[in-house]
Design a protein around this motif. Structure first.
Motif, PDB file in Angstrom:
ATOM      1  N   PRO A 116      25.074  17.165  39.971  1.00  0.00           N
ATOM      2  CA  PRO A 116      23.988  17.299  38.942  1.00  0.00           C
ATOM      3  C   PRO A 116      23.832  16.279  37.797  1.00  0.00           C
ATOM      4  O   PRO A 116      22.743  16.134  37.560  1.00  0.00           O
ATOM      5  N   THR A 144      22.562  21.750  27.720  1.00  0.00           N
ATOM      6  CA  THR A 144      21.973  23.185  27.929  1.00  0.00           C
ATOM      7  C   THR A 144      21.382  23.465  26.246  1.00  0.00           C
ATOM      8  O   THR A 144      20.364  23.879  26.100  1.00  0.00           O
ATOM      9  N   ALA A 165      20.495  28.439  33.906  1.00  0.00           N
ATOM     10  CA  ALA A 165      20.965  28.147  35.082  1.00  0.00           C
ATOM     11  C   ALA A 165      22.159  27.012  35.106  1.00  0.00           C
ATOM     12  O   ALA A 165      23.386  26.943  35.852  1.00  0.00           O
ATOM     13  N   TRP A 166      22.033  26.055  34.230  1.00  0.00           N
ATOM     14  CA  TRP A 166      22.872  24.946  34.141  1.00  0.00           C
ATOM     15  C   TRP A 166      24.270  25.366  33.415  1.00  0.00           C
ATOM     16  O   TRP A 166      25.158  24.993  33.859  1.00  0.00           O
ATOM     17  N   CYS A 169      26.405  27.180  35.939  1.00  0.00           N
ATOM     18  CA  CYS A 169      26.932  26.602  37.022  1.00  0.00           C
ATOM     19  C   CYS A 169      28.114  25.697  36.253  1.00  0.00           C
ATOM     20  O   CYS A 169      29.203  25.353  37.085  1.00  0.00           O
ATOM     21  N   GLU A 170      28.029  25.243  35.318  1.00  0.00           N
ATOM     22  CA  GLU A 170      28.999  24.530  34.360  1.00  0.00           C
ATOM     23  C   GLU A 170      30.193  25.319  34.340  1.00  0.00           C
ATOM     24  O   GLU A 170      31.484  25.126  34.459  1.00  0.00           O
ATOM     25  N   SER A 175      27.554  26.182  42.859  1.00  0.00           N
ATOM     26  CA  SER A 175      26.443  25.235  43.198  1.00  0.00           C
ATOM     27  C   SER A 175      25.242  25.485  42.213  1.00  0.00           C
ATOM     28  O   SER A 175      24.591  26.516  42.378  1.00  0.00           O
ATOM     29  N   LEU A 176      24.525  24.459  42.007  1.00  0.00           N
ATOM     30  CA  LEU A 176      23.221  24.403  41.085  1.00  0.00           C
ATOM     31  C   LEU A 176      22.057  24.534  41.801  1.00  0.00           C
ATOM     32  O   LEU A 176      21.012  25.028  41.523  1.00  0.00           O
ATOM     33  N   THR A 177      22.245  24.143  43.182  1.00  0.00           N
ATOM     34  CA  THR A 177      21.270  24.018  44.178  1.00  0.00           C
ATOM     35  C   THR A 177      20.248  25.161  44.457  1.00  0.00           C
ATOM     36  O   THR A 177      19.211  25.396  44.089  1.00  0.00           O
ATOM     37  N   THR A 179      20.432  28.033  42.738  1.00  0.00           N
ATOM     38  CA  THR A 179      20.109  28.713  41.471  1.00  0.00           C
ATOM     39  C   THR A 179      18.653  27.985  41.024  1.00  0.00           C
ATOM     40  O   THR A 179      17.843  28.516  40.420  1.00  0.00           O
ATOM     41  N   LEU A 180      18.732  26.552  40.979  1.00  0.00           N
ATOM     42  CA  LEU A 180      17.671  25.736  40.665  1.00  0.00           C
ATOM     43  C   LEU A 180      16.600  25.953  41.401  1.00  0.00           C
ATOM     44  O   LEU A 180      15.352  25.997  41.055  1.00  0.00           O
TER      45      LEU A 180
END
Length: 267
Positions: A116, A144, A165-166, A169-170, A175-177, A179-180
């Motif tokens: 990310p 954020t 979303a960020w 995931c933090e 995984s951010l993929t 969600t993004l």
């Protein structure tokens, strides 16, 4: 006439008096709160200007000059206000497009395997939407928090979803993929819906503006049948009152339709 001019100037002066305690405290609020406060204060400037024009017209040229001056001021203010609203809407639309495209770029970089932080930096090199977030990241700030603050700007509401979303995931390490990808899909659907609503609202807005211009066609018809509506409208007190009231109602109708359209639009 002198008394009427004095009343107009007194009312204008009352509107220019220092603001209340709440208004002074609002100056200490964050940027988006200050913008709202300035817009509310700006709503009073135009009535003050109209009152000043009316008072000055009475002093300099009598009620005829005052009626013409107020009417021209109302028409000019309406035209300028519509142009400013249109410009703000275009800026917000371009910003929303940029946010959606930048989010798609970030999702694509994550999908090909970038972490990310690296994906955000690469996306910022292609889109200025993420420039401020990367700058905050470089000095140890919160990405954020930066996005949430930027989401208050017109057209940037999608950054709030990106920030959520960020942040998730933090904190969770997920995984951010995926969600993004969901965020990007939602932004695309909102963008399509916004375009559809704007297209549907364009017809009633154009109709309202056309109806506001119809009185001028009526004046032309009056000349065509041998009358002189201008002489009636500016040559007597009754006609001057009709002129000012008619122009004010036409302008109010245009703004009322704009308000309804703004309430129905997708922000």
């Amino acid at each position: 006439m002198t008394m009427l001019a004095a009343v107009c100037f007194v009312l204008a002066g009352m509107l220019l008096l220092p603001g209340s305690v709440q208004q002074r405290v609002a100056r200490l609020q964050p940027r988006h709160h200050r913008v709202v406060g300035r817009r509310r204060w700006g709503r009073w400037l135009f009535p003050v200007f109209v009152l000043a024009v009316a008072g000055g017209g009475v002093i300099l040229g009598g009620t005829r000059a005052a009626a013409l001056g107020v009417s021209m001021t109302l028409i000019g203010g309406t035209v300028v206000g519509l142009w400013l609203n249109g410009r703000r809407a275009r800026v917000a639309d371009r910003r929303a497009e940029a946010v959606a495209e930048a989010s798609q770029l970030l999702a694509g970089l994550l999908r090909v395997g970038h972490i990310p932080v690296t994906a955000l930096r690469l996306a910022a090199a292609e889109s200025e939407v993420f420039a401020e977030a990367v700058a905050a990241q470089d000095v140890g700030g919160s990405v954020t928090a930066t996005w949430r603050r930027q989401s208050c700007d017109p057209g940037s509401a999608g950054l709030a979803e990106l920030a959520a979303a960020w942040a998730v995931c933090e904190r969770s390490g997920a995984s951010l993929t995926d969600t993004l990808d969901s965020v990007v899909e939602h932004l695309d659907s909102v963008r399509d819906l916004t375009r559809m609503v704007a297209a549907e609202l364009s017809a009633p807005k154009a109709t309202g503006r056309m109806l506001a211009v119809l009185p001028f066609a009526g004046m032309g018809l009056g000349f065509a049948i041998g009358g002189n509506p201008v002489d009636f409208l500016v040559g007597s007190i009754f006609g001057q009152v009709c002129l000012v009231v008619g122009v004010a109602l036409a302008c109010a109708g245009v703004w009322w339709i704009e308000r309804i359209a703004a309430a129905a639009s997708i922000t």
